[in-house]
Motif scaffolding. Structure first.
Motif, PDB file in Angstrom:
ATOM      1  N   PRO A 274       0.818  -1.220   0.000  1.00  0.00           N
ATOM      2  CA  PRO A 274       0.000   0.000   0.000  1.00  0.00           C
ATOM      3  C   PRO A 274       0.856   1.276   0.000  1.00  0.00           C
ATOM      4  O   PRO A 274       0.480   2.274  -0.603  1.00  0.00           O
ATOM      5  CB  PRO A 274      -0.809  -0.108   1.299  1.00  0.00           C
ATOM      6  N   ALA A 275       2.027   1.223   0.678  1.00  0.00           N
ATOM      7  CA  ALA A 275       2.908   2.409   0.685  1.00  0.00           C
ATOM      8  C   ALA A 275       3.417   2.676  -0.725  1.00  0.00           C
ATOM      9  O   ALA A 275       3.427   3.813  -1.206  1.00  0.00           O
ATOM     10  CB  ALA A 275       4.081   2.191   1.653  1.00  0.00           C
ATOM     11  N   TRP A 276       3.812   1.606  -1.414  1.00  0.00           N
ATOM     12  CA  TRP A 276       4.276   1.764  -2.797  1.00  0.00           C
ATOM     13  C   TRP A 276       3.138   2.289  -3.671  1.00  0.00           C
ATOM     14  O   TRP A 276       3.304   3.178  -4.497  1.00  0.00           O
ATOM     15  CB  TRP A 276       4.802   0.421  -3.324  1.00  0.00           C
ATOM     16  N   GLN A 277       1.976   1.721  -3.451  1.00  0.00           N
ATOM     17  CA  GLN A 277       0.803   2.127  -4.234  1.00  0.00           C
ATOM     18  C   GLN A 277       0.531   3.625  -4.080  1.00  0.00           C
ATOM     19  O   GLN A 277       0.251   4.326  -5.053  1.00  0.00           O
ATOM     20  CB  GLN A 277      -0.407   1.325  -3.751  1.00  0.00           C
ATOM     21  N   SER A 278       0.657   4.134  -2.837  1.00  0.00           N
ATOM     22  CA  SER A 278       0.332   5.547  -2.625  1.00  0.00           C
ATOM     23  C   SER A 278       1.315   6.449  -3.372  1.00  0.00           C
ATOM     24  O   SER A 278       0.930   7.485  -3.910  1.00  0.00           O
ATOM     25  CB  SER A 278       0.285   5.882  -1.130  1.00  0.00           C
ATOM     26  N   GLY A 279       2.587   6.047  -3.430  1.00  0.00           N
ATOM     27  CA  GLY A 279       3.559   6.837  -4.189  1.00  0.00           C
ATOM     28  C   GLY A 279       3.211   6.864  -5.666  1.00  0.00           C
ATOM     29  O   GLY A 279       3.312   7.884  -6.342  1.00  0.00           O
ATOM     30  N   TRP A 280       2.775   5.732  -6.153  1.00  0.00           N
ATOM     31  CA  TRP A 280       2.351   5.624  -7.560  1.00  0.00           C
ATOM     32  C   TRP A 280       1.183   6.590  -7.832  1.00  0.00           C
ATOM     33  O   TRP A 280       1.160   7.327  -8.814  1.00  0.00           O
ATOM     34  CB  TRP A 280       1.925   4.177  -7.825  1.00  0.00           C
ATOM     35  N   LEU A 281       0.225   6.589  -6.921  1.00  0.00           N
ATOM     36  CA  LEU A 281      -0.954   7.426  -7.125  1.00  0.00           C
ATOM     37  C   LEU A 281      -0.615   8.908  -7.021  1.00  0.00           C
ATOM     38  O   LEU A 281      -1.249   9.752  -7.677  1.00  0.00           O
ATOM     39  CB  LEU A 281      -2.049   7.043  -6.123  1.00  0.00           C
ATOM     40  N   LEU A 282       0.387   9.238  -6.208  1.00  0.00           N
ATOM     41  CA  LEU A 282       0.846  10.635  -6.170  1.00  0.00           C
ATOM     42  C   LEU A 282       1.370  11.037  -7.545  1.00  0.00           C
ATOM     43  O   LEU A 282       1.083  12.126  -8.034  1.00  0.00           O
ATOM     44  CB  LEU A 282       1.953  10.799  -5.121  1.00  0.00           C
ATOM     45  N   GLY A 283       2.140  10.132  -8.150  1.00  0.00           N
ATOM     46  CA  GLY A 283       2.645  10.402  -9.502  1.00  0.00           C
ATOM     47  C   GLY A 283       1.505  10.595 -10.484  1.00  0.00           C
ATOM     48  O   GLY A 283       1.522  11.508 -11.313  1.00  0.00           O
ATOM     49  N   ASP A 284       0.479   9.764 -10.352  1.00  0.00           N
ATOM     50  CA  ASP A 284      -0.670   9.861 -11.266  1.00  0.00           C
ATOM     51  C   ASP A 284      -1.507  11.115 -11.005  1.00  0.00           C
ATOM     52  O   ASP A 284      -2.375  11.446 -11.803  1.00  0.00           O
ATOM     53  CB  ASP A 284      -1.566   8.622 -11.118  1.00  0.00           C
ATOM     54  N   SER A 285      -1.292  11.751  -9.860  1.00  0.00           N
ATOM     55  CA  SER A 285      -2.076  12.947  -9.524  1.00  0.00           C
ATOM     56  C   SER A 285      -1.297  14.224  -9.818  1.00  0.00           C
ATOM     57  O   SER A 285      -1.742  15.322  -9.473  1.00  0.00           O
ATOM     58  CB  SER A 285      -2.447  12.927  -8.031  1.00  0.00           C
ATOM     59  N   TYR A 286      -0.137  14.067 -10.414  1.00  0.00           N
ATOM     60  CA  TYR A 286       0.689  15.248 -10.714  1.00  0.00           C
ATOM     61  C   TYR A 286       0.152  15.923 -11.981  1.00  0.00           C
ATOM     62  O   TYR A 286      -0.087  15.278 -12.999  1.00  0.00           O
ATOM     63  CB  TYR A 286       2.139  14.813 -10.922  1.00  0.00           C
ATOM     64  N   ASP A 287      -0.019  17.234 -11.884  1.00  0.00           N
ATOM     65  CA  ASP A 287      -0.507  18.025 -13.015  1.00  0.00           C
ATOM     66  C   ASP A 287       0.674  18.801 -13.595  1.00  0.00           C
ATOM     67  O   ASP A 287       1.189  19.729 -12.964  1.00  0.00           O
ATOM     68  CB  ASP A 287      -1.611  18.971 -12.500  1.00  0.00           C
TER      69      ASP A 287
END
Ligand SMILES: Cc1cc2nc3c(=O)[nH]c(=O)nc-3n(C[C@H](O)[C@H](O)[C@H](O)COP(=O)(O)OP(=O)(O)OC[C@H]3O[C@@H](n4cnc5c(N)ncnc54)[C@H](O)[C@@H]3O)c2cc1C
Length: 372
Positions: A274-287
């Motif tokens: 889940p920690a890795w997943q959250s970093g991934w989602l931060l990347g996907d939320s970058y504008d």
């Protein structure tokens, strides 16, 4: 030139955020206090291990060796044995390899420094908070810290006899533990053993002794710990989608990832994926256009992904039962479920490790590791 986004904490969540933000063209500076062998069972799904090997060139020897089956044990019942579902990694080794790998990326700068509130000049307007269970996290998230539940875990490492002859990881469920005990075996008769869950602190050492006795008497592992293990806390939130993902302090927006948001699994407290997943989602939320993280998007993705992975209805049901004061978790029920559904559970974990489905909220966008 774009100002780098600061990431505090260079372990699973922080390094994952660095990797995925950098891939979106966002420069980042990561601050890590120090590499140390964080106490951890080190269990990760086989798919995640293969992903790390293929996508990041991380060497995970256990993924290429014999993967021991998992014996699920219950106080008064026979064990249910499944195929191997996870591999055991060394946390410090993984962190070191990830850091070496990420240091090669042009958009990533990793520095070794312990950040304090006095270091505001080093922080960006949006700063990623990936500091896990730490005093710094507590200073930033303040009252949210007190809303967390904390799974307690004890861990001990050593050598034993039996594992080399008949290697099998062992997961032991007991309603009084409100969690589980584990024996994860490695090469050359090495093992790590621990118990963890929503167990009360005052009984955890006694339960650990009892667990060792069961492991030795019933399963002949011949484990003789001669060091007393330490207690560690793992933050857990059951209902993550009602908690904030960002926190304001001294005019800076700190965006949480990993243990900061209590993402570890609500039953077994596994938090690496889940920690890795959250970093991934931060990347996907970058504008890219605004050079900022869209926190509403991040929260949305996190909710969707948790619902698909570690907060599936089944997990929520089990963890709610564990938390009910007058409804102790029934070992019989756990045993029956495992006996009937063990193949399905194994298949599910193999097919959908906790981070595998990156979801944009409308359709699946993500990744399924190729383990053929
Ligand atoms: C005993 C035990 C057993 C576990 N077993 C498992 C398991 O088998 N499988 C599993 O998936 N999970 C397991 N977990 C949970 C897992 O370890 C965590 O969920 C996971 O490490 C969370 O990653 P993170 O990056 O969010 O936080 P962390 O791994 O805690 O990383 C935080 C980083 O921030 C750094 N840091 C903190 N403060 C500062 C500061 N002020 N400045 C700079 N750097 C700072 C720290 O040095 C650290 O490297 C276990 C945990 C425990 C305690």
């Amino acid at each position: 030139m774009l100002q780098p986004i600061t990431i505090i904490g260079g372990n699973i969540a922080g390094l994952s955020a660095a990797f995925y933000l950098a891939r979106q063209g966002c420069p980042v500076t990561v601050y890590e206090n120090k590499i140390w062998d964080k106490p951890c069972g080190g269990a990760i799904s086989i798919e995640y291990a293969h992903y790390l090997m293929k996508q990041l060139d991380i060497d995970i020897p256990t993924a290429n060796q014999f993967i021991p089956p998992v014996r699920f044990c219950f106080t008064n019942y026979r064990a249910v044995e499944t195929d191997g579902m996870f591999v055991i990694i060394s946390r410090s080794d993984l962190q070191q390899q990830l850091i070496r790998r990420l240091q090669k990326e042009p958009n990533i700068n990793i520095r070794f420094k312990r950040i304090t509130l006095k270091d505001s000049a080093l922080l960006s307007g949006q700063t990623i908070l990936a500091t896990g269970f730490s005093g710094f996290t507590r200073q930033i998230i303040e009252e949210e810290w007190h809303k967390r539940e904390y799974a307690l875990a004890l861990k001990y490492r050593g050598h034993c006899r039996e594992i080399s002859q008949n290697p099998a990881h062992l997961m032991f469920f007991d309603s009084r533990l409100k969690g589980y005990g584990w024996v994860f075996c490695g090469n050359n008769c090495q093992f790590n053993i621990g118990i963890g869950g929503l167990i009360e602190k005052k009984i955890i050492f006694r339960k650990f002794e009892e667990f060792i006795k069961i492991v030795n008497d019933r399963f002949h592992y011949d484990i003789r710990p001669n060091l007393s293990p330490d207690i560690w806390k793992i933050p857990i939130m059951l209902n993550n989608w009602s908690t904030p993902v960002s926190f304001y302090k001294n005019g800076i927006e700190f965006i949480g990832a990993g243990d900061v948001l209590g993402l570890a699994h609500p039953v077994i407290a596994a938090g690496i994926e889940p920690a890795w997943q959250s970093g991934w989602l931060l990347g996907d939320s970058y504008d890219r256009t605004t050079h900022s993280i869209n926190t509403a998007q991040y929260r949305h993705l996190l909710k969707k992904n948790l619902q698909l992975t570690s907060r599936k209805p089944f997990d929520i049901l089990i963890s709610s039962m564990l938390r009910m004061k007058y409804f102790p978790f029934k070992d019989q029920l756990a045993y029956a479920l495992m006996k009937i559904f063990h193949q399905k559970i194994t298949d599910q974990i193999k097919k959908y490790p906790w981070f595998a489905m990156v979801h944009d909220g409308i359709k699946k966008t993500g990744f399924k590791a190729d383990v053929s």
